[in-house]
Design an enzyme around this catalytic site. Structure first.
Site, short mmCIF file in Angstrom:
data_model
loop_
_atom_site.label_atom_id
_atom_site.label_comp_id
_atom_site.label_asym_id
_atom_site.label_seq_id
_atom_site.Cartn_x
_atom_site.Cartn_y
_atom_site.Cartn_z
N ASP A 1 45.17 0.62 35.31
CA ASP A 1 45.52 1.47 36.44
C ASP A 1 47.02 1.77 36.36
O ASP A 1 47.66 1.46 35.36
CB ASP A 1 45.16 0.77 37.76
CG ASP A 1 46.11 -0.37 38.05
OD1 ASP A 1 46.66 -0.94 37.10
OD2 ASP A 1 46.33 -0.69 39.23
N GLU B 1 37.32 -1.24 45.23
CA GLU B 1 37.96 -0.51 44.14
C GLU B 1 37.96 1.00 44.40
O GLU B 1 38.93 1.68 44.08
CB GLU B 1 37.27 -0.82 42.80
CG GLU B 1 37.53 -2.24 42.31
CD GLU B 1 39.00 -2.54 42.06
OE1 GLU B 1 39.82 -1.59 41.97
OE2 GLU B 1 39.35 -3.73 41.97
N TYR C 1 38.72 3.44 34.99
CA TYR C 1 39.38 2.31 35.65
C TYR C 1 38.37 1.49 36.47
O TYR C 1 38.28 0.26 36.33
CB TYR C 1 40.53 2.75 36.57
CG TYR C 1 40.86 1.64 37.52
CD1 TYR C 1 41.57 0.53 37.09
CD2 TYR C 1 40.36 1.63 38.83
CE1 TYR C 1 41.79 -0.56 37.92
CE2 TYR C 1 40.57 0.56 39.66
CZ TYR C 1 41.30 -0.52 39.21
OH TYR C 1 41.50 -1.60 40.03
N LEU D 1 41.57 7.93 55.56
CA LEU D 1 41.87 7.24 54.31
C LEU D 1 42.20 8.20 53.18
O LEU D 1 42.84 7.83 52.20
CB LEU D 1 40.68 6.34 53.92
CG LEU D 1 40.94 5.24 52.89
CD1 LEU D 1 42.09 4.33 53.31
CD2 LEU D 1 39.68 4.42 52.64
N TRP E 1 38.15 -8.79 49.86
CA TRP E 1 37.15 -8.48 48.83
C TRP E 1 37.28 -9.42 47.63
O TRP E 1 36.58 -9.27 46.65
CB TRP E 1 37.30 -7.03 48.36
CG TRP E 1 38.71 -6.66 48.02
CD1 TRP E 1 39.34 -6.85 46.82
CD2 TRP E 1 39.65 -6.02 48.88
NE1 TRP E 1 40.62 -6.37 46.90
CE2 TRP E 1 40.84 -5.84 48.15
CE3 TRP E 1 39.60 -5.57 50.22
CZ2 TRP E 1 41.97 -5.24 48.71
CZ3 TRP E 1 40.73 -4.97 50.75
CH2 TRP E 1 41.89 -4.81 50.01
#
Length: 358
Positions: free
Chosen positions: A150, A49, A132, A92, A27
């Site tokens: 973060d 993200e 964030y 996930l 990415w």
DNA sequence: TATGCGTGGAC
DNA sequence: TGTCCAAGCAT
């Protein structure tokens, strides 16, 4: 308070380090030199993200590849069926992210003509995009000098400035310290650089201070306290909860599955019908009349805030049986990989015996 | 402000 | 084995 020249030196040193050490990720675009004009695709930045929220790069990588192959644009994702996306996200974790991902894709497609907004304030309005993520997208995809904070940044700041107050109390102070260091130039590279530093050098345990570009400036290292920071408030113990999962198989191999309620734990995901999960033993309430057999083994799984021990009851469904919950899924259309991990564990324990009794 | 929300890897 | 931890957000 550091001098402005000092902060410029620090951010400059980190960017030089990043130019040499940036990890390759699907990415990302290569670090910019300020002239190439290369920008990452906002869709890829947003998708990565969201996947990276509380999740490691190693875990995200294959999911990111799958998603971008199946849905190359935000419009394509917006047009997907909910069940497809939830199935692709299975394994996930933090499934509210997948629900919000779809909501967000549809908002961007319907209300923003398929283009992500380019400001922090507008990004923050999107479902599943918090402080964030909004800052990260604005910085990385749109070159905006937003302050990206973060867990990595909190740790790096706590050490650099030797902040002894525990998290989350110290978060505002750490954010302010991060803000002072954020440069106007290359903010996206800078944000990724601090996070890479935290992920590979300034790690939670055994930080590699000897190779850190900020070694000479680190107050915690000077005090011999780097590995002890940041401090964190103690966590609550996880209670054990008990439950029963019912796995029914028709003689043609079809399996009885149930879509979970849209909110809460594993919300919107596929699973086996079962009892509630509580600290007291559940009363059996099978989803159809059959000869139920309890397996010796139980599925054990730890969630964020409790341990689960799931007893497994299996049965061959009588021909024509109508379940009170869930629906039968043809065996050829059943993909264990589309189940959340705890449900996949149940299937792994059940399926051998299931085929024996069929 | 506190709590609910997953998972797999490291130690 | 158990514990801690990771590029947080929503409520």
């Amino acid at each position: 308070m550091r001098e402005a020249a000092d902060t410029a030196r620090l951010s400059g040193a980190l960017l030089e380090w990043y130019d040499r050490h940036a990890r390759v990720m699907p990415w990302r675009v290569a670090p910019r030199d300020g002239r190439s004009g290369l920008r990452a695709d906002p869709y890829a930045v947003w998708l990565s993200e969201v996947m990276l929220q509380q999740t490691t790069v190693a875990a995200v990588r294959p999911y990111f590849e799958t998603f971008t192959r199946r849905w190359p644009t935000v419009r394509a994702l917006a047009a997907a069926e909910d069940a497809e996306v939830m199935g692709a996200w299975a394994g996930l974790g933090y499934y509210a992210r997948a629900r919000n991902l779809l909501k967000c894709a549809r908002v961007v497609t319907d209300d923003h003509d398929g283009r992500f907004p380019d400001s922090y304030a507008a990004l923050l309005k999107l479902p599943g995009v918090g402080p964030y993520t909004a800052a990260a997208i604005a910085a990385i995809a749109f070159d905006r000098p937003e302050v990206v904070v973060d867990g990595n940044v909190e740790r790096v700041m706590a050490r650099l400035h030797d902040i002894r107050a525990p998290l989350p109390t110290a978060k505002p102070e750490l954010t302010a310290l991060a803000a002072r260091l954020t440069p106007r130039k290359r903010p996206g590279d800078y944000a990724q650089a601090v996070m890479d530093l935290g992920a590979t050098v300034c790690t939670p345990r055994s930080p590699a201070c000897g190779i850190c570009p900020w070694m000479q400036d680190c107050a915690a290292r000077a005090a011999g306290a780097a590995a002890e920071l940041p401090r964190k408030l103690p966590k609550k113990a996880k209670p054990v909860r008990l439950g029963i999962a019912y796995v029914a198989q028709r003689t043609d191999g079809a399996l009885l599955l149930e879509r979970r309620a849209a909110r809460g734990l594993l919300g919107g995901m596929l699973g086996w019908p079962g009892s509630d999960w509580a600290e007291t033993a559940p009363d059996p309430a099978p989803p159809l009349d059959a000869q139920w057999e309890e397996l010796d083994a139980e599925a054990r799984h730890t969630f964020t805030h409790f341990h689960l021990r799931l007893r497994i009851h299996i049965a061959t469904a009588p021909p024509g049986a109508t379940p009170s919950r869930g629906q039968f899924v043809e065996r050829t259309r059943f993909r264990p990989a589309e189940l959340p991990t705890v449900m996949r564990k149940v299937f792994d324990l059940a399926h051998g015996r299931l085929d024996e009794i069929r």
